[in-house]
Scaffold this active site. Structure first.
Site, PDB file in Angstrom:
ATOM      1  N   ALA A 168       5.042  -1.502 -11.866  1.00  0.00           N
ATOM      2  CA  ALA A 168       4.005  -2.288 -12.531  1.00  0.00           C
ATOM      3  C   ALA A 168       3.351  -3.161 -11.466  1.00  0.00           C
ATOM      4  CB  ALA A 168       4.601  -3.139 -13.631  1.00  0.00           C
ATOM      5  N   CYS A 169       2.271  -3.881 -11.793  1.00  0.00           N
ATOM      6  CA  CYS A 169       1.501  -4.412 -10.674  1.00  0.00           C
ATOM      7  C   CYS A 169       0.424  -5.411 -11.037  1.00  0.00           C
ATOM      8  CB  CYS A 169       0.775  -3.272  -9.977  1.00  0.00           C
ATOM      9  SG  CYS A 169       1.808  -1.873  -9.692  1.00  0.00           S
ATOM     10  N   SER A 170      -0.153  -5.979  -9.951  1.00  0.00           N
ATOM     11  CA  SER A 170      -1.421  -6.693 -10.035  1.00  0.00           C
ATOM     12  C   SER A 170      -2.443  -5.901  -9.247  1.00  0.00           C
ATOM     13  CB  SER A 170      -1.267  -8.089  -9.417  1.00  0.00           C
ATOM     14  OG  SER A 170      -0.876  -7.974  -8.063  1.00  0.00           O
TER      15      SER A 170
END
Lengths: 377, 512
Positions: free
Chosen positions: A19-21
């Site tokens: 998951a991430c920005s």
């Protein structure tokens, strides 16, 4: 024997999850700007990543060597470097090569040897083979080969910089504050099942196409099986890799406009297609019938960039965040609005796009295609 | 009261034991005679002298028609647990088959699908669900798409970038609202009312049913848009109107219950209606040859495919149905290259109206393995998109359906499950033509038991129930369109299978 697949997916899971920005910025006038803003913006979303990967894609990066393919390569050891460099010299006309400048004191995890090569294909390609195809094949050969080497950027006048660390630390390491580009994308990573490997960070790239991605694709198995029919080897086993290959197939090999490629990845619902005008309906039915296996199902937001354009897209029921904003010539895409406001507090317009609605911004056209559609909605 | 039971053909006294015992609670029985009228095999009889209903147990087939319709719940059927001396080789069934053949001197016939304990791979495959890293999707609140298109898909789509007009010529596709079709059952093998119910249910549910090889009664032409018209080796009932009225055409090469052999509808079942539909004289046996005598090789198949496409002006998909046999992958690949728009695979457990028991029980391979190897082979050859894959043969519930999709199927065929929905209790006696439920019979007295209105409702209910379950399972996996599960074997895990089996299925062991 070295195996990039083993390193990307050390536990041999179905695939690598993360998951991430994500953040993207394009100056639609084509003016090149420094990276300070983008670095501050992605750093503001620090908590969306966990220090196991950060990276940047920059376009308009090498104006002096814009006609050459810029290969960014990471090596685990000198022997691999020597072997691959020999291979590169056999396969290309190397116009220029150098170490990628770094700040050694930056807070990143075990940096590999990092070099870049500016190469021409020249007369090396096989008869009838395009330069792009030739470069893709060589990159796949190196990345799937037995040396501890990984080509992580291979486009013209653009470059990917990525590594293990928080994105702001990766930027510090690569001295990105010293570069300029008209288009920047950035990524902070939160992997759940991969060990720290520099090649596993985002953006993922193929030629000048880069993808930063937040999400998990539940359709991965179907997507991968379809792409394998078209000779893509999904060695890194990440969703991002699959998205990049899907876009390469649709945009470069099948020459679909990017707006339609987006409608493959995030296809309109059948109930929406049924309500379209007959001509449009025929188009979207044909798209889904033909490319249904490339529908990306499950939560995702992606920022895709290639020379001259940037596109933002979420899955069709928008299970991951995306905010868009405009300030004069600048167009922003971000996981969080706060990151945009931090570097450009006084925005002309800020909004949340609809699920599956592609936002395309192009240099020189000034007007981001697709914006009007979003306005109406 | 038991009368001496004789073999019908040779008049030899039978040594066969009684299979089922009819238990009648005399306190409950009101001698109403329902059981007498309902039984197609004459099990129940009114003893005129005593005024009591009695049973000829040896005739009972355990179809439970009498049990279901007894108004006072007085009846029960149980297996006759007659014990043989224990012997792993000479089991009861083996002994009884020999006795039956010693008395009849013929091929043993049976109905329905293989009932032997071959592995059922569906029961060794488990599905995935989302937790934390991606959200599951609630089908009650979010869209959930099951629509599927049957037909050949192009390798790529060329679109004019200015006008956005599709430049690639597209072949005919059939949209299905559920990925489940009713498999081929011919008029003659089953009654007209069943055909009507299948046609109406397919229309209501937005899917297709299949005429089987017996042609199509003109009364059902109105449901043509939801009909697959079959062309089999006997060519019964095949004419221009028939081809024109169907939504798709299927060339039947083989059947899972009896790979390698033809069909035989006995003359007793060829009523006036059946005769007219099949275009044969009334009361004559309808024999379908084992091979098509114009197809002795793959290039002949290509000719028939294109003959049918020409005859219908390329307006509908032409599919080919084959039985799942050892070289299914190579055969399917040839079928696709010959121009088929879909390949239907019928597995070991696929059913039949009548087949030699030894064939039904020993020939063919499980559909799960055939499907996995066909899907893989077509992908390896880069032609998976050129044809849809339809699988059938023992699909029992929505769990089997969704696992089939994950193994690579576009659509599944059901037949036994559909018949069960309208009353069949799988007594395996279809070949007798005496079906007490009125399904596999053309005797008007029995056949009128199927009320098309009610049967249609039951079939539509079944498809609706399965669809809802499929949506729940898809949502659990974080998927909201069926195409994202097709061939997505990562959503399957195996339990209790060997390494070799897992390799063929292309699934990993649970826990890995």
């Amino acid at each position: 024997m070295f195996d990039n697949q083993m390193r990307a997916n050390p536990y041999g899971d179905d695939k690598v999850m993360a998951a991430c920005s994500i953040f993207g910025m394009i100056d639609t006038s084509g003016k090149r700007v420094g990276g300070q803003g983008v670095i501050r913006a992605i750093a503001n979303m620090h908590d969306r990543s966990n220090g196991l990967g950060g990276g940047f894609g920059i376009y308009g990066l090498y104006p002096e060597l814009s006609e050459q393919y810029a290969l960014h390569v990471m090596y685990g050891d000198r022997a691999s470097q020597r072997a691959v460099e020999e291979y590169l010299r056999e396969s290309f006309d190397v116009v220029h090569e150098e170490e990628i400048p770094c700040r050694r004191q930056a807070r990143v995890h075990k940096p590999p040897l990092l070099r870049r090569y500016f190469v021409d294909v020249g007369s090396h390609a096989a008869f009838g083979q395009g330069d792009d195809d030739y470069v893709v094949q060589r990159v796949m050969e190196i990345n799937g080969g037995s040396h501890d080497a990984f080509v992580f950027s291979s486009g013209k006048d653009m470059g990917v910089f990525k590594g293990v660390g928080y994105p702001e630390d990766v930027a510090d390491f690569f001295r990105l504050d010293e570069y300029q580009g008209y288009l920047w994308t950035a990524h902070g990573r939160f992997p759940t099942n991969s060990q720290a490997w520099w090649g596993g960070a985002h953006p993922f790239s193929l030629l000048d196409l880069t993808v930063v991605h937040n999400g998990e694709i539940s359709s991965y198995g179907s997507n991968k099986a379809y792409l394998e029919m078209y000779d893509y080897q999904c060695t890194l086993q990440t969703d991002t890799e699959v998205i990049a290959y899907a876009l390469d197939l649709l945009l470069r090999r099948h020459r679909l406009p990017i707006e339609l490629a987006a409608k493959v990845l995030a296809a309109p619902l059948w109930s929406e297609i049924d309500r379209l005008e007959p001509r449009e309906r025929a188009l979207y039915i044909a798209l889904r019938q033909t490319y249904g296996s490339l529908l990306m199902n499950g939560p995702f937001t992606i920022i895709v960039a290639r020379q001259g354009e940037m596109i933002g897209l979420t899955d069709r029921i928008r299970l991951r965040p995306l905010t868009a904003a405009i300030k004069d010539d600048l167009f922003f895409l971000s996981s969080e609005e706060s990151a945009i406001r931090l570097i450009s507090p006084d925005l002309d317009r800020v909004w949340t796009p609809l699920g599956g609605e592609p936002l395309v911004a192009r240099v020189r056209s000034r007007e981001a295609a697709g914006l009007e559609e979003a306005l109406v909605a | 009261m038991a009368s001496p039971k004789l073999c019908r053909r040779t008049q030899l006294k039978t040594y066969l034991p009684t299979k089922f015992i009819v238990e009648r609670d005399q306190d409950r029985c009101i001698q109403c005679g329902v059981c007498i009228r309902q039984c197609g095999w004459g099990v129940h009889e009114l003893d005129e002298e005593d005024g009591v209903v009695r049973s000829h147990d040896e005739l009972c087939r355990a179809c439970h028609r009498c049990v279901s319709f007894c108004p006072t719940g007085a009846l029960n059927i149980r297996e006759n647990t007659l014990s043989y001396r224990r012997n792993a080789n000479w089991r009861g069934e083996v002994i009884e088959d020999i006795l039956r053949q010693a008395e009849s001197g013929g091929i043993l016939l049976t109905g329905m699908g293989n009932d032997k304990e071959y592995p059922i791979y569906w029961d060794h495959l488990l599905l995935n669900a989302s937790q934390v890293t991606n959200p599951s999707i609630d089908p009650l609140r979010e869209p959930m798409e099951l629509r599927t298109y049957l037909g050949a898909k192009p390798d790529r789509l060329e679109v004019d970038p200015r006008t956005l007009e599709v430049k690639t010529p597209l072949s005919s596709q059939v949209g299905l609202e559920v990925p489940i079709m009713f498999s081929a059952m011919s008029f003659g093998a089953i009654s007209f009312n069943v055909h009507e119910a299948l046609a109406r249910a397919a229309t209501e549910a937005g899917t297709l049913y299949n005429t089987g090889e017996g042609g199509l009664d003109r009364r059902l032409y109105g449901y043509g848009d939801h009909t697959i018209v079959q062309v089999a080796s006997g060519r019964f009932g095949v004419h221009q109107d028939y081809l024109d009225v169907g939504r798709a055409i299927e060339i039947k090469i083989g059947q899972g219950a009896k790979p390698g052999i033809g069909g035989h509808l006995p003359g007793e079942k060829v009523s006036a209606d059946v005769a007219a539909t099949r275009m044969i004289p009334r009361g004559t046996d309808a024999l379908s040859p084992a091979p098509h005598h114009d197809i002795y090789s793959i290039e002949d198949l290509a000719q028939l495919i294109y003959a049918l496409k020409e005859a219908t002006n390329y307006s509908k998909p032409v599919g080919v149905k084959i039985a799942a046999v050892h070289n299914a992958a190579a055969i399917a690949s040839g079928v696709v290259r010959a121009g088929a728009d879909y390949v239907a695979l019928d597995g070991l457990r696929g059913a039949t109206g009548a087949a030699p028991k030894v064939i039904r029980d020993n020939v063919g391979i499980p559909i799960e393995l055939a499907l996995a190897s066909v899907d893989r082979r077509l992908r390896q050859e880069g032609i998976r998109n050129r044809a849809s894959i339809v699988v059938g043969g023992g699909i029992r519930n929505s769990g089997d359906v969704i696992k089939a999709i994950a193994l690579g199927a576009d659509v599944v065929y059901i037949a036994t499950a559909a018949l069960i929905a309208i009353g069949c209790h799988v007594c395996q006696s279809c070949h007798t033509g005496r079906c007490s439920w009125g399904i596999s019979t053309t005797d008007p007295y029995l056949a009128k038991r199927i009320n098309p209105d009610i049967a249609t409702r039951r079939l539509v209910n079944l498809l609706r129930g399965w669809s809802l379950e499929i949506k729940e399972m898809l949502g659990g996996m974080g998927i909201n369109a069926l195409e994202s599960l097709r061939g997505n074997r990562l959503h399957l895990r195996a339990v209790g299978l060997t390494e070799a089996e897992m390799n063929i299925l292309g699934v990993r062991p649970a826990g890995s």
